[in-house]
Scaffold this active site. Sequence first.
Site: not given
Ligand code: NAP
Ligand code: 12T
Length: 349
Positions: A132, A252
């Site tokens: 992000c 951010h």
């Molecule tokens: P979050 O609010 O904690 O949500 C996690 C999601 O993943 C929920 O839908 C969860 O489902 C699902 N999940 C967890 N374990 C799983 C499994 N074993 N199999 C299938 N689904 C599973 O987190 P978030 O902020 O949305 O972020 C999710 C991921 O996106 C992060 O881990 C990161 O890798 C990525 N991300 C990337 C950016 C970026 O910079 N582009 C920013 C933020 C996040 P349940 O409801 O069943 O728990």
């Molecule tokens: N740890 O997808 O914590 O590389 O704000 C994005 C956001 C990992 C990622 C955070 C993180 C990612 C966070």
Amino acid sequence: MSEHNGFHVAVVGATGAVGQQMIQTLIKENFPIKELTLLSSARSAGKRVNVNGQEYTIHEAKPESFEGVEIALFSAGGSVSKELAHEAVKRGAIVVDNTSAFRMDEDKPLVVPEVNEADLLHHNGIIANPNCSTIQMVVALEPVRQKYGLKKVIVSTYQAVSGAGSAAVEELLEQTKSILNKETFEPKLLPVKSDKNHYQIAFNAIPQIDMFQENGYTFEEMKMINETKKIMNMPELQVSATCVRLPVAVGHSESVYFEIEAEDVSANDIKALLKDAPGIILQDDPENQVYPMPANCVGKNDVFVGRIRKDIDEDRGFHMWVVSDNLLKGAAWNSVQIAQSLVKLGLVK
Ligand code: NAP
Ligand code: 12T
């Protein structure tokens, strides 16, 4: 994008902070959907959600979940992507992955459409969505690189807790309440759930996002450094970063110092350039106290830029302030935008 009769789209991590925004963004941008599959872990399987007036059931993500899926947006953590992204590709889907699992793989494009859309042409089934903090910075820097050349970037970030998931937003709200009510509390999640120590985020600033690396930088800082060079296709670009978590829910902010190749460029030249650049809204009018702030960028797809000024000592150095909704341009919107580009370029089977 509504002339096509639609694709079978899957969202993996559909109940998460990013996944929910992906669903909203697909609807808002009128992405052509013929079928929508919503996947999560076993914990949320069976849950019903309303999307645009229609009821959907959340299913547990398994290899078979991807039968018939044409476009899969992954945002359920790196380990889920490593386990299931190839299963989706095997079944004919094209994957846009929002985790750090594949970003630095040489055979996988790392794409911000305003910067390197053409890199999509060389995909092998998986396209990585950058971090992000990286995304909003390269959107602001790319027009500068194109017109004046770019030599060096030093960035400090002021990051919202929603980047660390919905549970981190809960932690900020609960801690804030406890402190206002003079109650005790125990930090459990931030800065990094899996690290040894957890610290107060309410009324605080934490200079750690993701785990520390051998070189003293955090992984979030190294992601910004390495991803920026890859997206801009400039291995020689000098980049350094300091990433800090603030008690802000969404949005951010970044203080970006950059040095250009060209001489005798003014701050007004940079302002004029960014005013008409793709994906950017210039908010830069110090006299009237106009500058970007996270509270004003929530829910918007754009990258907001302001406070553009020349360095006091370095003629080729400039400072700017860059703000964006980390869940939208930083994650969900950039992923949907990549999907739009794939459709436009005829890359979806
Ligand atoms: P979050 O609010 O904690 O949500 C996690 C999601 O993943 C929920 O839908 C969860 O489902 C699902 N999940 C967890 N374990 C799983 C499994 N074993 N199999 C299938 N689904 C599973 O987190 P978030 O902020 O949305 O972020 C999710 C991921 O996106 C992060 O881990 C990161 O890798 C990525 N991300 C990337 C950016 C970026 O910079 N582009 C920013 C933020 C996040 P349940 O409801 O069943 O728990
Ligand atoms: N740890 O997808 O914590 O590389 O704000 C994005 C956001 C990992 C990622 C955070 C993180 C990612 C966070």
